[in-house]
Motif scaffolding. Structure first.
Motif, PDB file in Angstrom:
ATOM      1  N   PRO A   1      65.089 101.451  73.408  1.00  0.00           N
ATOM      2  CA  PRO A   1      65.573 101.206  72.044  1.00  0.00           C
ATOM      3  C   PRO A   1      65.739  99.713  71.749  1.00  0.00           C
ATOM      4  CG  PRO A   1      67.386 101.889  73.440  1.00  0.00           C
ATOM      5  CD  PRO A   1      66.154 101.938  74.297  1.00  0.00           C
ATOM      6  N   THR A   2      64.625  98.990  71.733  1.00  0.00           N
ATOM      7  CA  THR A   2      64.663  97.552  71.436  1.00  0.00           C
ATOM      8  C   THR A   2      64.829  97.294  69.943  1.00  0.00           C
ATOM      9  OG1 THR A   2      62.244  97.564  71.427  1.00  0.00           O
ATOM     10  CG2 THR A   2      63.325  96.905  73.471  1.00  0.00           C
ATOM     11  N   ALA A   3      64.635  98.327  69.115  1.00  0.00           N
ATOM     12  CA  ALA A   3      64.876  98.251  67.671  1.00  0.00           C
ATOM     13  C   ALA A   3      65.547  99.555  67.263  1.00  0.00           C
ATOM     14  CB  ALA A   3      63.571  98.047  66.915  1.00  0.00           C
ATOM     15  N   ASP A   4      66.045  99.609  66.024  1.00  0.00           N
ATOM     16  CA  ASP A   4      66.732 100.823  65.591  1.00  0.00           C
ATOM     17  C   ASP A   4      65.783 101.859  65.008  1.00  0.00           C
ATOM     18  OD1 ASP A   4      66.095  99.600  63.225  1.00  0.00           O
ATOM     19  OD2 ASP A   4      68.138  99.447  62.462  1.00  0.00           O
ATOM     20  N   SER A   5      64.479 101.657  65.212  1.00  0.00           N
ATOM     21  CA  SER A   5      63.478 102.631  64.800  1.00  0.00           C
ATOM     22  C   SER A   5      62.252 102.505  65.678  1.00  0.00           C
ATOM     23  CB  SER A   5      63.074 102.405  63.333  1.00  0.00           C
ATOM     24  OG  SER A   5      61.985 103.243  62.961  1.00  0.00           O
ATOM     25  N   MET A   6      61.580 103.628  65.899  1.00  0.00           N
ATOM     26  CA  MET A   6      60.265 103.577  66.511  1.00  0.00           C
ATOM     27  C   MET A   6      59.236 103.262  65.421  1.00  0.00           C
ATOM     28  SD  MET A   6      60.114 106.633  69.331  1.00  0.00           S
ATOM     29  CE  MET A   6      59.989 107.957  68.145  1.00  0.00           C
TER      30      MET A   6
END
Length: 418
Positions: A39-44
């Protein structure tokens, strides 16, 4: 059709650690298998989709998918595909991102039933391990020379790699070992850049268990475009699964704009259509490409899967309105979605204004003279209706739901008046 043969027909299999062994296993057992995302961002984004959709194909054949969100590995950073160190994120940010991503993954898998998917977060077990335990119980099984031979590590030796990212492959290997022990996981699936991490997991399982222990790895090819440009990007950046980052309309448009040279490949990769359905669409690309049947089907299948039927129908409605110019039937919310990136002009007054003046104020026409010519020549439309009256006054009644007025100059140049 047999699962592995279907995957081969779709071009989904890139590498396998033991092709015959995996075929024998799948012929005789229903297994657990996993794929993970950090989860490096809050969305894939759509670049994450193919391995998880492949996991879903296994579920359709009776196997149990284990969907891993890497709360712990997300704190470390995978060196795969990176030329420099990732910026470390806080635990709070990573766990927030993990929760956001879980909701997106839940749309892909079935979580009920005999082979219902299992969602896990590796922070739940790795977060409890202290440094001495990590070094004694795991680090001693993986040699330095073995790690240096990994492409993800060797490619970074000249530019530099921290011990933190150096150990990433062991930590991901610990995931595979943990799921093997606790979830009956026999197979890990990942993108082609994950081959080194997958084989480290197999090495740990081999060394930490009896001789009969057997697990497998499979990678998925990198998705490419025929013209050589990067898949999953648009002029605005990545195509996200979060509707706040990439609206369902933009998501739909991305797929419907797929080139003829790519569309059949993407239908095989990303949709669950049958071989017969895809072959019929492939024939349509060759015989009647102007109808874009394959692109429309791809866009519908993907938008429905990620955003649902209602969002799909809204995207189709907006697309049809833009194509025909009949925008007056759109709601204010639909205009926000469909005209998110067009030039806009905000008026500070609700008073009437002459169309001639508004075209200049909003920089739609460069001068009053040009403005008059544009109106007289029929080049100006308001909310899809052509206006040729030089005396026309734009008023609040022209604003759709009191919010937006759409002015079009020529065939395609829209400006949103707020």
């Amino acid at each position: 059709m047999e699962l592995l043969k279907d995957l081969e027909w779709r071009g989904i299999i890139y590498q396998q650690t033991d092709e015959e062994g995996l075929k024998t296993l799948l012929d005789n057992e229903k297994i657990g298998l996993y794929c993970g995302v950090d989860p490096t961002a809050d969305s894939m984004h759509i670049g994450h989709l193919l391995p998880f959709l492949t996991l879903r194909r296994f579920q359709q054949h009776g196997h149990r998918p284990i969907v891993l969100v890497g709360g712990a590995t997300g704190l470390i950073g995978d060196p795969s595909g990176k030329s420099e160190e990732r910026k470390l994120q806080t635990l709070e940010t990573v766990l927030y991102n993990a929760d956001s991503i879980k909701g997106q993954l839940e749309k892909i898998f079935e979580f009920e039933g005999e082979n219902g998917a299992v969602m896990v977060n590796n922070y739940d077990w790795i977060g409890k391990i202290d440094m001495v335990t990590f070094l004694r119980d795991f680090g001693k099984y993986i040699g330095i020379n073995y790690m240096l031979a990994k492409d993800t590590i060797s490619s970074r030796l000249e530019t530099g790699i921290s011990f933190t990212e150096f150990t990433y492959t062991i930590i991901q290997g610990m995931d595979f070992n943990h799921l093997y022990d606790h979830n009956g996981c026999r197979l890990q699936i990942g993108g082609s850049d994950q081959w080194g991490n997958i084989t480290t997991g197999l090495e740990l399982i081999r060394k930490m268990h009896d001789e009969g222990a057997k697990a497998f790895g499979m990678t998925i090819p990198l998705v490419t475009k025929a013209d050589g440009t990067k898949f999953g990007k648009s002029e605005g950046g990545s195509i996200w699964l979060d509707p706040e980052k990439t609206t369902p309309y933009e998501f739909y448009q991305f797929w419907i704009n797929t080139a003829d040279a790519d569309v059949v490949k993407y239908l095989k990769f990303f949709t669950f259509l049958s071989h017969e359905e895809i072959e019929a669409l492939e024939q349509a690309v060759e015989t009647e490409p102007h109808l874009r049947k394959a692109q429309k089907t791809l866009a519908e299948e993907m938008t429905r899967m990620i955003h649902g039927e209602e969002a799909l129908q809204q995207a189709i409605k907006i697309s049809a309105a833009l194509f025909s110019g009949e925008v007056k039937n759109l709601t204010a919310d639909e205009i926000k979605l469909g005209f998110k990136d067009v030039p806009s002009y905000e008026r500070n007054s609700k008073d009437e204004i002459s169309l001639v003046d508004l075209l200049v104020d909003a920089k739609i026409s460069p001068s009053k003279r040009q403005s008059r010519e544009d109106i007289q020549n029929g080049a100006i439309s308001i909310n899809g209706e052509k206006v040729t009256d030089l005396q026309y006054m734009v008023s609040e009644s022209d604003a759709i739901e009191g919010q937006f007025t759409l002015i079009r100059r020529g065939k395609k140049k829209y400006t949103l008046i707020k």
